[in-house]
Design an enzyme around this catalytic site. Structure first.
Site, PDB file in Angstrom:
ATOM      1  N   ARG A 221      -9.314   0.179   3.483  1.00  0.00           N
ATOM      2  CA  ARG A 221      -8.303   1.165   2.806  1.00  0.00           C
ATOM      3  C   ARG A 221      -6.908   0.608   2.783  1.00  0.00           C
ATOM      4  NH1 ARG A 221      -6.480   5.297   6.608  1.00  0.00           N
ATOM      5  NH2 ARG A 221      -5.241   5.339   4.988  1.00  0.00           N
TER       6      ARG A 221
ATOM      7  N   LYS B 193       0.839  -1.021  -0.033  1.00  0.00           N
ATOM      8  CA  LYS B 193      -0.051   0.120  -0.098  1.00  0.00           C
ATOM      9  C   LYS B 193       0.734   1.250  -0.032  1.00  0.00           C
ATOM     10  CE  LYS B 193      -2.654   2.673   3.373  1.00  0.00           C
ATOM     11  NZ  LYS B 193      -1.479   3.244   4.002  1.00  0.00           N
ATOM     12  N   ASN B 194       1.731   1.428   1.147  1.00  0.00           N
ATOM     13  CA  ASN B 194       2.447   2.544   0.966  1.00  0.00           C
ATOM     14  C   ASN B 194       3.802   3.050  -0.145  1.00  0.00           C
ATOM     15  OD1 ASN B 194       1.063   3.032   3.395  1.00  0.00           O
ATOM     16  ND2 ASN B 194       3.050   2.499   4.745  1.00  0.00           N
TER      17      ASN B 194
ATOM     18  N   CYS C 283      -4.970   7.927   9.148  1.00  0.00           N
ATOM     19  CA  CYS C 283      -5.117   7.318  10.428  1.00  0.00           C
ATOM     20  C   CYS C 283      -4.748   8.256  11.594  1.00  0.00           C
ATOM     21  CB  CYS C 283      -4.527   6.035  10.783  1.00  0.00           C
ATOM     22  SG  CYS C 283      -4.904   4.704   9.787  1.00  0.00           S
TER      23      CYS C 283
ATOM     24  N   ARG D 228       1.126  14.103  13.520  1.00  0.00           N
ATOM     25  CA  ARG D 228       1.490  13.967  12.145  1.00  0.00           C
ATOM     26  C   ARG D 228       1.624  14.998  11.329  1.00  0.00           C
ATOM     27  NH1 ARG D 228      -1.466   8.651   9.797  1.00  0.00           N
ATOM     28  NH2 ARG D 228       0.608   8.098   8.673  1.00  0.00           N
TER      29      ARG D 228
ATOM     30  N   ILE E 221       3.685  17.934   8.854  1.00  0.00           N
ATOM     31  CA  ILE E 221       4.413  17.919   7.521  1.00  0.00           C
ATOM     32  C   ILE E 221       5.231  18.719   7.531  1.00  0.00           C
ATOM     33  CG2 ILE E 221       2.475  16.288   6.227  1.00  0.00           C
ATOM     34  CD1 ILE E 221       1.729  19.273   4.827  1.00  0.00           C
ATOM     35  N   ASP E 222       5.902  19.082   8.597  1.00  0.00           N
ATOM     36  CA  ASP E 222       6.682  20.311   8.370  1.00  0.00           C
ATOM     37  C   ASP E 222       8.138  20.003   7.850  1.00  0.00           C
ATOM     38  OD1 ASP E 222       6.940  18.549  11.051  1.00  0.00           O
ATOM     39  OD2 ASP E 222       8.632  19.974  11.281  1.00  0.00           O
ATOM     40  N   GLN E 223       8.400  18.769   7.911  1.00  0.00           N
ATOM     41  CA  GLN E 223       9.854  18.315   7.237  1.00  0.00           C
ATOM     42  C   GLN E 223       9.601  18.386   6.023  1.00  0.00           C
ATOM     43  OE1 GLN E 223      12.597  18.030   9.024  1.00  0.00           O
ATOM     44  NE2 GLN E 223      11.268  18.587  10.548  1.00  0.00           N
TER      45      GLN E 223
ATOM     46  N   ARG F 118      -3.785   9.465   3.990  1.00  0.00           N
ATOM     47  CA  ARG F 118      -2.350  10.243   4.425  1.00  0.00           C
ATOM     48  C   ARG F 118      -1.308  10.473   3.077  1.00  0.00           C
ATOM     49  NH1 ARG F 118      -0.921  13.214   8.142  1.00  0.00           N
ATOM     50  NH2 ARG F 118       1.272  13.396   8.213  1.00  0.00           N
TER      51      ARG F 118
ATOM     52  N   ASP G 122       3.225  -0.264  12.001  1.00  0.00           N
ATOM     53  CA  ASP G 122       1.990  -0.466  11.603  1.00  0.00           C
ATOM     54  C   ASP G 122       1.648  -2.004  11.848  1.00  0.00           C
ATOM     55  OD1 ASP G 122       1.796   2.119  10.276  1.00  0.00           O
ATOM     56  OD2 ASP G 122       2.011   1.267   8.492  1.00  0.00           O
TER      57      ASP G 122
HETATM   58  C1  UD1 Z   1       4.026   6.648   6.760  1.00  0.00           C
HETATM   59  C2  UD1 Z   1       3.247   5.392   6.353  1.00  0.00           C
HETATM   60  C3  UD1 Z   1       2.329   4.661   7.817  1.00  0.00           C
HETATM   61  C4  UD1 Z   1       3.610   4.460   8.958  1.00  0.00           C
HETATM   62  C5  UD1 Z   1       4.597   5.498   8.912  1.00  0.00           C
HETATM   63  C6  UD1 Z   1       5.907   5.065   9.619  1.00  0.00           C
HETATM   64  C7  UD1 Z   1       2.368   5.912   4.411  1.00  0.00           C
HETATM   65  C8  UD1 Z   1       1.149   6.685   3.414  1.00  0.00           C
HETATM   66  N1  UD1 Z   1       1.848   6.237   5.595  1.00  0.00           N
HETATM   67  O1  UD1 Z   1       3.378   7.654   7.527  1.00  0.00           O
HETATM   68  O2  UD1 Z   1       1.639   3.737   7.295  1.00  0.00           O
HETATM   69  O3  UD1 Z   1       2.918   3.999  10.003  1.00  0.00           O
HETATM   70  O4  UD1 Z   1       5.041   5.984   7.736  1.00  0.00           O
HETATM   71  O5  UD1 Z   1       6.465   3.934   9.078  1.00  0.00           O
HETATM   72  O6  UD1 Z   1       3.149   5.809   3.891  1.00  0.00           O
HETATM   73  N2  UD1 Z   1       7.075  13.566  11.497  1.00  0.00           N
HETATM   74  C9  UD1 Z   1       7.339  15.007  11.866  1.00  0.00           C
HETATM   75  N3  UD1 Z   1       7.227  15.888  10.725  1.00  0.00           N
HETATM   76  C10 UD1 Z   1       7.106  15.634   9.448  1.00  0.00           C
HETATM   77  C11 UD1 Z   1       6.622  14.197   9.130  1.00  0.00           C
HETATM   78  C12 UD1 Z   1       6.775  13.147  10.199  1.00  0.00           C
HETATM   79  O7  UD1 Z   1       7.726  15.346  13.065  1.00  0.00           O
HETATM   80  O8  UD1 Z   1       7.144  16.610   8.848  1.00  0.00           O
HETATM   81  C13 UD1 Z   1       6.973  12.733  12.535  1.00  0.00           C
HETATM   82  C14 UD1 Z   1       5.468  12.090  12.553  1.00  0.00           C
HETATM   83  O9  UD1 Z   1       4.650  12.724  13.344  1.00  0.00           O
HETATM   84  C15 UD1 Z   1       6.082  10.817  13.374  1.00  0.00           C
HETATM   85  C16 UD1 Z   1       7.321  10.491  12.811  1.00  0.00           C
HETATM   86  O10 UD1 Z   1       7.888  11.571  12.116  1.00  0.00           O
HETATM   87  O11 UD1 Z   1       6.359  10.746  14.772  1.00  0.00           O
HETATM   88  C17 UD1 Z   1       7.387   9.362  11.606  1.00  0.00           C
HETATM   89  O12 UD1 Z   1       6.426   9.964  10.695  1.00  0.00           O
HETATM   90  P1  UD1 Z   1       6.529   9.585   8.869  1.00  0.00           P
HETATM   91  O13 UD1 Z   1       7.668   8.542   8.767  1.00  0.00           O
HETATM   92  O14 UD1 Z   1       6.647  10.611   8.335  1.00  0.00           O
HETATM   93  O15 UD1 Z   1       5.064   8.791   8.925  1.00  0.00           O
HETATM   94  P2  UD1 Z   1       4.064   9.059   7.742  1.00  0.00           P
HETATM   95  O16 UD1 Z   1       4.615   9.396   6.329  1.00  0.00           O
HETATM   96  O17 UD1 Z   1       2.832   9.890   8.301  1.00  0.00           O
END
Ligand code: UD1
Length: 447
Positions: A400, A22-23, A118, A123, A125-127, A94, A308
Site C-alpha cells: 500500500r 504517499k500521504n 491501518c 482514528r 474524523i470528528d475534526q 485511510r 510512521d
Molecule cells: C495521517 C497519515 C498517517 C500518519 C498520521 C500522523 C494519511 C493518509 N495518513 O493520518 O500516515 O500516521 O497522519 O502523521 O495522511 N484525530 C481526532 N479527530 C479527528 C482526526 C484525528 O481525534 O478528526 C486524532 C487521531 O485519532 C490521532 C491524531 O488526531 O490520535 C492525529 O491523527 P491525524 O493527524 O488526523 O492522522 P490521519 O490523518 O489519520
C-alpha cells in the site's frame, strides 16, 4: 496474498532513489476533483493506495490511468458526486476521507463510507466534520456512510480551531474551503510538509491558501479553480525506512531525491544512536556503527519524530546496546508489531503507549505476519537484520505504501524473494504496478 522470504544478516549498501510521498499523493489526487479538466501529476509513487484511489475516481466518472514513470493524467470533467464509491475501496485506504472535502467543495455534496487504513487506534474524523459544519454544510451519517451537503448555498468562510492538530482534518477542511465564499481561518493545524505540498497544488489550481506549514492557515475563497500540473514531494517515511534498514544491517545507504530537512527528526535520532549521517542538497547518507546505542524518543506531529517511522525504529533499537524507551504520542495503539518482533528474539515490553526496549545482540529469523503498513516494514527490516530465514506474510499491507520495496532492497544487497501464495487476482495486479518504473529503482554504489 504475497509474502517476502528474507535471508538476513547482510549489510545494505548503495543508493536508493526515494519516490513521491504517499500521504501527499493521496490528497493531491482527490484535490483534482475541485476543477473540471485534465491535470497532470508527477513523482507519484507506484503503490497500491494510488491504484485504489484511481479506481475510486473512475467510479466517480473521472478518467485516469495508472502512473507511468510516476506521471499520471486525471480528467475530472465528467466527475460527479452522485454515485458514492464502493465501500470495499473506501475501506482499503485511510485517505478516502479526502473525497468528502473535495466533493463538498466543488459540488456541495458528498456521500462516502467511513475511511479504513491501518488499525492503529480509534482514528475518529470528528475534526473533519466539525470543519465542514462550521463552513455551513449539513453533516449526517446514513448506513455507514458520511453525507455532507450544502447544495443550496455556497459554503461560507469561517474561523475553525482544531482540537487536535490532525493532518487529515487540516487538508480536508482546506479542500472544502478553497471554493467557499469569504475567508476561512483554521487554527492549530498540522504542519507536515505534505500540507504545504497540497496547499501549493491548490494554489497552482487558482486557490488562495496562505500559512501552510505554520499553525494557522488562511484560505481566501475563490469562485473557480483550474486543472494543474503538479509534482509530488519526496516521501520522508520511505526515506526513513531505508535509513533505518541501513543502520539495522550495519550498512551504508544513501537516500537520493529527498529533502533532507524533512528527515531531521529521524536523522537526529539516528545520530544519537551512533549512526554517521551526512547530507547535502537532495541526498542523505547513513553509515551504521558496529552496534547502535540505545536512545529514547516520543512520536509527535511534525516537526517531531514521525509516528510512521516509529515501528521501523523499534527494530533498530532492539539491536542497540542498552535500554530505549519509545513513547507513541499520536495514536493509541501502534505497537502491534511488537508481538511479532518478540518471536524474532527482541526483548520489548509495552506499557500503555510506551515500549521499553532492552537491546539484544542478535535477532533470529522466523515466520511473522504484517498487520499494517508500517508494522510490515518494521518486520521486513527485522528480517534483514536477523540471522537465518524470515518469512513476512500479508505483504499487501506493505505494498500500500512502499513502491518496488523488495526490488529496491535487493538492489541494496538484500537477499529477499517475493512469493505469491494461491492464485488470487490481487497479486497479479500488484505485479503490474511493481513493473511500472524500473528507472526509479536504484543505481548501486558499492561503499
Ligand atoms: C495521517 C497519515 C498517517 C500518519 C498520521 C500522523 C494519511 C493518509 N495518513 O493520518 O500516515 O500516521 O497522519 O502523521 O495522511 N484525530 C481526532 N479527530 C479527528 C482526526 C484525528 O481525534 O478528526 C486524532 C487521531 O485519532 C490521532 C491524531 O488526531 O490520535 C492525529 O491523527 P491525524 O493527524 O488526523 O492522522 P490521519 O490523518 O489519520
Amino acid at each position: 496474498m504475497a509474502e517476502l522470504i528474507i535471508n538476513g544478516d547482510k549489510p545494505l549498501c548503495g543508493e536508493v532513489t526515494i519516490g513521491g510521498r504517499k500521504n501527499s499523493a493521496v490528497a493531491v489526487i482527490p484535490a483534482t476533483l475541485l476543477a473540471a479538466g485534465t491535470n497532470t501529476l508527477s513523482n507519484l509513487p507506484a503503490i497500491s493506495d494510488i491504484s485504489t484511489y484511481n479506481e475510486i475516481l473512475r467510479h466517480l466518472g473521472a478518467v485516469t490511468q495508472e502512473p507511468s514513470n510516476g506521471v499520471m493524467r486525471v480528467d475530472t470533467s465528467k466527475a460527479t458526486p452522485e454515485k458514492s464509491p464502493p465501500m470495499e475501496m473506501v475501506k482499503t485506504i485511510r485517505a478516502s476521507y479526502y473525497l468528502l472535502g473535495a466533493l463538498l467543495g466543488r459540488f456541495g455534496y458528498a456521500r462516502v463510507g467511513f475511511p479504513g487504513g491501518c488499525n492503529i487506534g480509534q482514528r475518529p474524523i470528528d475534526q473533519h466534520l466539525k470543519g465542514f459544519k462550521a463552513l455551513g454544510a449539513e453533516v449526517r451519517t446514513d448506513h455507514g456512510e458520511v453525507v455532507v451537503e450544502s447544495r443550496n448555498s455556497r459554503l461560507q468562510g469561517t474561523h475553525i480551531y482544531l482540537d487536535v492538530a490532525s493532518v487529515g482534518a487540516t487538508i480536508n477542511i482546506m479542500l472544502a474551503a478553497v471554493l467557499a465564499e469569504g475567508t476561512t481561518v483554521i487554527e492549530n493545524v498540522a504542519r507536515e510538509p505534505h500540507i504545504v505540498d497540497v496547499a501549493s497544488c491548490l494554489n497552482s489550481m487558482g486557490a488562495r491558501v496562505v500559512g501552510a506549514g505554520t499553525d494557522t492557515i488562511k484560505i481566501h475563497g475563490v469562485r473557480e479553480m483550474q486543472p494543474t500540473n503538479h509534482a509530488i514531494i519526496p516521501d520522508e517515511i520511505e526515506a526513513a525506512t531505508y535509513a533505518i534498514a541501513g543502520a539495522a544491517t550495519r550498512g551504508d545507504v544513501t537516500l537520493m531525491n529527498i529533502v533532507p530537512k524533512h528527515l531531521d527528526a529521524v536523522t537526529a535520532k539516528l545520530g544519537e544512536a551512533g549512526v554517521r549521517v551526512q547530507e547535502n542538497g537532495d541526498w542523505v547518507r547513513v553509515v551504521a556503527p558496529e552496534r547502535p546505542q540505545a536512545v529514547s524518543l516520543k512520536t509527535l506531529p511534525y516537526p517531531g519524530f514521525p509516528t510512521d517511522a516509529m515501528p521501523p525504529m523499534t527494530v533498530l533499537l532492539s539491536l542497540a546496546s542498552g535500554t530505549s524507551m519509545v513513547s507513541e504520542g499520536v495514536f493509541e495503539n501502534r505497537f502491534d508489531h511488537v508481538e511479532e518482533l518478540q518471536r524474532m528474539g527482541t526483548n520489548v515490553r509495552v506499557e500503555g503507549r510506551t515500549a521499553v526496549i532492552e537491546g539484544v545482540e542478535r535477532l533470529h529469523g522466523t515466520s511473522v505476519r504484517a498487520t499494517n503498513l508500517r508494522a510490515g516494514a518494521a518486520l521486513v527490516i527485522a528480517g534483514l537484520g536477523a540471522e537465518g530465514e524470515t518469512v513476512v506474510s500479508s505483504i499487501e499491507h506493505v505494498d500500500r505504501g512502499y513502491e518496488h520495496f523488495d526490488e529496491k532492497l535487493k538492489a541494496l544487497g538484500a537477499d529477499i524473494t517475493r512469493v505469491h501464495n494461491g492464485d488470487d487476482e490481487d497479486d497479479s495486479a500488484d505485479d503490474s504496478t511493481d513493473g511500472d518504473d524500473p528507472g526509479q529503482v536504484v543505481s548501486f554504489r558499492q561503499s
